[in-house]
Design a protein around this motif. Structure first.
Motif, PDB file in Angstrom:
ATOM      1  N   ASN A   1       4.936-107.190  54.275  1.00  0.00           N
ATOM      2  CA  ASN A   1       5.490-108.253  53.579  1.00  0.00           C
ATOM      3  C   ASN A   1       4.304-109.352  53.272  1.00  0.00           C
ATOM      4  O   ASN A   1       3.692-109.779  54.643  1.00  0.00           O
ATOM      5  CB  ASN A   1       6.497-108.994  54.414  1.00  0.00           C
ATOM      6  CG  ASN A   1       7.857-108.675  54.013  1.00  0.00           C
ATOM      7  OD1 ASN A   1       8.071-108.525  52.812  1.00  0.00           O
ATOM      8  ND2 ASN A   1       8.726-108.748  54.878  1.00  0.00           N
ATOM      9  N   GLY A   2       3.987-109.806  52.112  1.00  0.00           N
ATOM     10  CA  GLY A   2       2.912-110.771  51.962  1.00  0.00           C
ATOM     11  C   GLY A   2       1.747-110.208  52.052  1.00  0.00           C
ATOM     12  O   GLY A   2       0.641-111.225  51.961  1.00  0.00           O
ATOM     13  N   GLU A   3       1.399-108.969  52.151  1.00  0.00           N
ATOM     14  CA  GLU A   3       0.086-108.485  52.309  1.00  0.00           C
ATOM     15  C   GLU A   3      -0.508-108.509  50.943  1.00  0.00           C
ATOM     16  O   GLU A   3      -0.015-108.118  49.866  1.00  0.00           O
ATOM     17  CB  GLU A   3       0.158-107.270  52.935  1.00  0.00           C
ATOM     18  CG  GLU A   3      -1.343-106.657  53.201  1.00  0.00           C
ATOM     19  CD  GLU A   3      -1.338-105.293  54.174  1.00  0.00           C
ATOM     20  OE1 GLU A   3      -2.538-104.976  54.550  1.00  0.00           O
ATOM     21  OE2 GLU A   3      -0.414-104.660  54.199  1.00  0.00           O
ATOM     22  N   PHE A   4      -1.897-108.595  50.924  1.00  0.00           N
ATOM     23  CA  PHE A   4      -2.682-108.292  49.427  1.00  0.00           C
ATOM     24  C   PHE A   4      -3.548-107.098  50.028  1.00  0.00           C
ATOM     25  O   PHE A   4      -4.413-107.034  50.673  1.00  0.00           O
ATOM     26  CB  PHE A   4      -3.599-109.469  49.603  1.00  0.00           C
ATOM     27  CG  PHE A   4      -4.301-109.655  47.935  1.00  0.00           C
ATOM     28  CD1 PHE A   4      -4.872-108.188  47.408  1.00  0.00           C
ATOM     29  CD2 PHE A   4      -4.507-110.513  47.432  1.00  0.00           C
ATOM     30  CE1 PHE A   4      -5.498-108.329  46.022  1.00  0.00           C
ATOM     31  CE2 PHE A   4      -5.107-110.597  46.055  1.00  0.00           C
ATOM     32  CZ  PHE A   4      -5.721-109.604  45.634  1.00  0.00           C
ATOM     33  N   LEU A   5      -3.029-105.992  49.162  1.00  0.00           N
ATOM     34  CA  LEU A   5      -3.592-104.610  49.244  1.00  0.00           C
ATOM     35  C   LEU A   5      -4.300-104.239  48.214  1.00  0.00           C
ATOM     36  O   LEU A   5      -3.693-104.267  46.960  1.00  0.00           O
ATOM     37  CB  LEU A   5      -2.687-103.689  49.907  1.00  0.00           C
ATOM     38  CG  LEU A   5      -3.218-102.270  50.148  1.00  0.00           C
ATOM     39  CD1 LEU A   5      -3.050-101.800  51.433  1.00  0.00           C
ATOM     40  CD2 LEU A   5      -2.558-101.186  48.949  1.00  0.00           C
TER      41      LEU A   5
ATOM     42  N   GLY B   1       3.161-116.262  48.287  1.00  0.00           N
ATOM     43  CA  GLY B   1       3.214-115.193  49.607  1.00  0.00           C
ATOM     44  C   GLY B   1       3.659-113.919  49.021  1.00  0.00           C
ATOM     45  O   GLY B   1       4.374-113.298  50.152  1.00  0.00           O
ATOM     46  N   GLN B   2       3.498-113.488  47.995  1.00  0.00           N
ATOM     47  CA  GLN B   2       4.054-112.264  47.440  1.00  0.00           C
ATOM     48  C   GLN B   2       3.181-110.933  48.049  1.00  0.00           C
ATOM     49  O   GLN B   2       2.251-111.241  48.702  1.00  0.00           O
ATOM     50  CB  GLN B   2       4.031-111.762  45.936  1.00  0.00           C
ATOM     51  CG  GLN B   2       4.626-112.962  44.964  1.00  0.00           C
ATOM     52  CD  GLN B   2       3.695-113.397  44.106  1.00  0.00           C
ATOM     53  OE1 GLN B   2       2.425-113.734  44.339  1.00  0.00           O
ATOM     54  NE2 GLN B   2       4.093-113.977  42.929  1.00  0.00           N
ATOM     55  N   THR B   3       3.963-109.919  47.993  1.00  0.00           N
ATOM     56  CA  THR B   3       3.155-108.778  48.523  1.00  0.00           C
ATOM     57  C   THR B   3       2.462-108.169  47.163  1.00  0.00           C
ATOM     58  O   THR B   3       3.100-108.090  46.254  1.00  0.00           O
ATOM     59  CB  THR B   3       4.294-107.695  48.791  1.00  0.00           C
ATOM     60  OG1 THR B   3       5.181-108.166  49.798  1.00  0.00           O
ATOM     61  CG2 THR B   3       3.477-106.234  49.618  1.00  0.00           C
ATOM     62  N   MET B   4       1.135-108.167  47.308  1.00  0.00           N
ATOM     63  CA  MET B   4       0.419-108.117  46.156  1.00  0.00           C
ATOM     64  C   MET B   4      -0.246-106.644  46.311  1.00  0.00           C
ATOM     65  O   MET B   4      -1.112-106.367  47.416  1.00  0.00           O
ATOM     66  CB  MET B   4      -0.746-109.185  46.042  1.00  0.00           C
ATOM     67  CG  MET B   4      -1.481-109.028  44.887  1.00  0.00           C
ATOM     68  SD  MET B   4      -0.952-110.496  44.110  1.00  0.00           S
ATOM     69  CE  MET B   4      -2.309-111.435  43.404  1.00  0.00           C
TER      70      MET B   4
END
Ligand code: ATP
Length: 363
Positions: free
Chosen positions: A28-32, A184-187
């Protein structure tokens, strides 16, 4: 916000396998960042997360909910492509708030959210301008804003900066990171540019030929690449990789690098791991920026092919017939004519198996 889980994900196009059994958890909320060369399967993975392509095998879960059969419009994803599609007959504001108007939100909310996104993306002064005639840079910014304004739980970006110019790309890297922090999105961000991945992502998933090779933080993949492909792909220039053979010397275990007769000794933990390794043929790796000039006996001595002085650092290309090794020095050091004598910093030396390229890890 939403987590994403890819379970044994496979994609075949006829007899061609574009993606081989991919397993990946995105928090959740990670920038991958999905990073790899052209054709490695990044977009295919992304399209399946978005719901534009169906997996041949495996599952995709958002917050533990299986997405099989859930159409794109119901997945709560925002998607930005390399090629933006902006309505040129509309103003910037109308492009930005297009999605919000489709959902029939109250006018005041639409205005507030559009103004906020315009502010964040430096589009406020252009809001009432027609989109026709705006630069490629601005159009891509509008495309990002149009998707971001919907505040999707998952934001997917496929090479969004590859058509914009270099200076603007640097600005956008900072803005995209700020945007993701703000909402805070999952990106999930597809790129073949390691610098983009290194500067923006919380974690990088490195892919090649439909395979996921390594997942880790930017510094993990930089410092401890899982194999020679990752070692070369991450860094600019990438890691130097020289084939050699493990040999016992009076200075301990060393790597015989062949022709020049150079056998740099290995740091103790790596020597211990190498002794336990079944094969003697190895690849000796070191980062161009982790070297120092020295005349010590175990120094590497290589002909200086070319020195690129770019102000803050000097990139030296070394080798007799071609530049096989690179060294990077801070600033503008004086360099000798002819042969450069230098040694890799011991802490930065890495070893890989010569056959399969896998890292020989210290415990
Ligand atoms: P790029 O940055 O060039 O888009 P990529 O890593 O995103 O590269 P993909 O677009 O995922 O790569 O493609 C992976 C492989 O699958 C490529 O060899 C591509 O030619 C193939 N491929 C993708 N889509 C299809 C399709 N619809 N039919 C057949 N092959 C496809």
């Amino acid at each position: 916000m939403s987590s994403i889980r890819l379970e044994n994900l496979v994609k075949r196009f006829g007899s061609f396998t574009a993606l081989r059994s991919m397993n990946l958890e995105i928090a959740n909320g990670e920038f991958l960042a999905l990073l790899g060369p052209s054709g490695c399967g990044k977009s295919t993975t992304m399209n399946m997360i978005a719901g534009m392509e169906q997996p041949t095998e495996g599952r995709i879960l958002f917050d533990r909910r299986d997405m099989a059969g859930v159409p794109m419009g119901r997945r709560g994803v925002g998607f930005v492509f390399q090629n933006y599609a902006i309505f040129t007959h509309m103003t910037v504001r109308r492009n930005l708030d297009y999605g919000l108007r489709m959902t029939g939100r109250p006018a005041a909310e639409i205005r507030r959210r559009t103004d906020a996104i315009a502010e964040l993306l430096d589009l406020t002064a252009l809001l009432d301008r027609p989109s026709a005639g705006l630069s490629v840079n601005i159009l891509q910014r509008i495309a990002i804003g149009r998707s971001a304004v919907m505040e999707p739980a998952i934001f997917l970006l496929d090479e969004p900066l590859s058509n914009v110019d270099a200076a603007f790309r640097a600005v956008m890297r900072t803005e995209l990171k700020a945007l993701q922090r703000r909402f805070g999105q999952t990106m999930v961000y597809v790129t073949h540019d390691q610098l983009e991945a290194m500067t923006m992502a919380d974690r990088i998933a490195v892919m090649d030929h439909g395979e996921l090779l390594q997942v880790g933080s930017p510094l993990e993949v930089y410092n401890a690449p899982a194999n020679t492909f990752v070692a070369r792909f991450i860094g600019s220039p990438g890691m130097n990789l020289l084939t050699g053979r493990l040999v016992e010397t009076d200075r301990g275990l060393a790597v015989d690098l062949g022709e020049p007769g150079i056998s740099p000794p290995l740091p103790a933990p790596l020597a211990a791991a190498a002794r336990a390794h079944p094969r003697r043929e190895v690849i000796y790796g070191f980062r161009p920026e982790q070297v120092h000039l020295t005349d010590e006996g175990s120094a590497l001595r290589l002909p200086l092919f070319l020195a690129e002085r770019i102000g803050a650092r000097t990139i030296v290309h070394l080798g007799s017939t071609e530049d096989t090794v690179r060294a990077v020095f801070q600033g503008n050091p004086a360099l000798p004519e002819g042969v450069l004598s230098f040694a890799p910093d011991q802490a930065g030396v890495r070893l890989f198996d010569a056959e399969d390229g896998a890292a020989i890890r210290t415990s």
